[in-house]
Enzyme design. Sequence first.
Site, PDB file in Angstrom:
ATOM      1  N   ASN A   1      50.449  28.106  50.837  1.00 47.62           N
ATOM      2  CA  ASN A   1      49.285  28.570  50.092  1.00 47.62           C
ATOM      3  C   ASN A   1      48.935  30.021  50.372  1.00 47.62           C
ATOM      4  O   ASN A   1      47.859  30.475  50.013  1.00 47.62           O
ATOM      5  CB  ASN A   1      48.082  27.662  50.407  1.00 47.62           C
ATOM      6  CG  ASN A   1      46.921  27.914  49.479  1.00 47.62           C
ATOM      7  OD1 ASN A   1      47.096  28.100  48.287  1.00 47.62           O
ATOM      8  ND2 ASN A   1      45.725  27.930  50.033  1.00 47.62           N
TER       9      ASN A   1
ATOM     10  N   THR B   1      35.742  31.369  45.542  1.00 44.78           N
ATOM     11  CA  THR B   1      35.920  31.589  46.975  1.00 44.78           C
ATOM     12  C   THR B   1      35.227  32.885  47.371  1.00 44.78           C
ATOM     13  O   THR B   1      34.910  33.716  46.503  1.00 44.78           O
ATOM     14  CB  THR B   1      37.413  31.709  47.317  1.00 44.78           C
ATOM     15  OG1 THR B   1      37.945  32.867  46.642  1.00 44.78           O
ATOM     16  CG2 THR B   1      38.185  30.459  46.917  1.00 44.78           C
TER      17      THR B   1
ATOM     18  N   TYR C   1      51.641  40.478  40.795  1.00 43.13           N
ATOM     19  CA  TYR C   1      51.127  39.142  41.108  1.00 43.13           C
ATOM     20  C   TYR C   1      51.657  38.116  40.108  1.00 43.13           C
ATOM     21  O   TYR C   1      52.183  37.076  40.489  1.00 43.13           O
ATOM     22  CB  TYR C   1      49.599  39.148  41.105  1.00 43.13           C
ATOM     23  CG  TYR C   1      48.992  37.799  41.390  1.00 43.13           C
ATOM     24  CD1 TYR C   1      48.872  37.346  42.697  1.00 43.13           C
ATOM     25  CD2 TYR C   1      48.547  36.983  40.357  1.00 43.13           C
ATOM     26  CE1 TYR C   1      48.319  36.098  42.971  1.00 43.13           C
ATOM     27  CE2 TYR C   1      47.997  35.734  40.619  1.00 43.13           C
ATOM     28  CZ  TYR C   1      47.878  35.300  41.926  1.00 43.13           C
ATOM     29  OH  TYR C   1      47.330  34.070  42.192  1.00 43.13           O
TER      30      TYR C   1
END
Length: 192
Positions: free
Chosen positions: A4, A109, A74
């Site tokens: 992760n 988050t 990304y």
Amino acid sequence: MFNNAGIMHARDDDAISTPEEIWDLTQNINVKGVWFGSKHAVLSLRRHKKTKGSIINTASVVALVGSATPQLAYTASKGAVLALTRELAIVHAREGFRFNNLCPAPLNTPLLQDWLGDDVAKRQRREIHFPSGRFGEAIEQAHAVVFLASDESSFVNGHDFVVDGGMTKAYVTPEGQGVPGPANNASKTSLE
């Protein structure tokens, strides 16, 4: 095993503006990191003579749909994770080792909140794509990981498990979402 780790660097941009060192850094962490994690998971499972195992690699919804906000390194890295995981799933299936991708949408988050800051338009530009009108929560991703790691998913292999609140399936969003004013009508009928 849950791979992760990953980054999306602030200097990641389009094909012209992304610096080569940012490209390389992103690929090294997001792709090579998953490869190393997967490699050592297989080695450990073999060393301990395991006949089954579950390895979950975090990709992203942008590997499936792309992003109009430039983040080329990304997005490319997460596409590579999809391909890498599919190959690993097939190669190691007869050993009982399952490999699956987790493809989350942006999650609420501290990192996301820091990145969004107080920019309401930046936040709304992203939230409008969620049928529910909100970002996902980390616990919602964690529940998907628990499922993929469990025996309940014993016949799930090579799958891209999308945890996005329906974002990748929504052509338009419900009425009443988006940026107030005239821009709201345009936002409701197009993907950004």
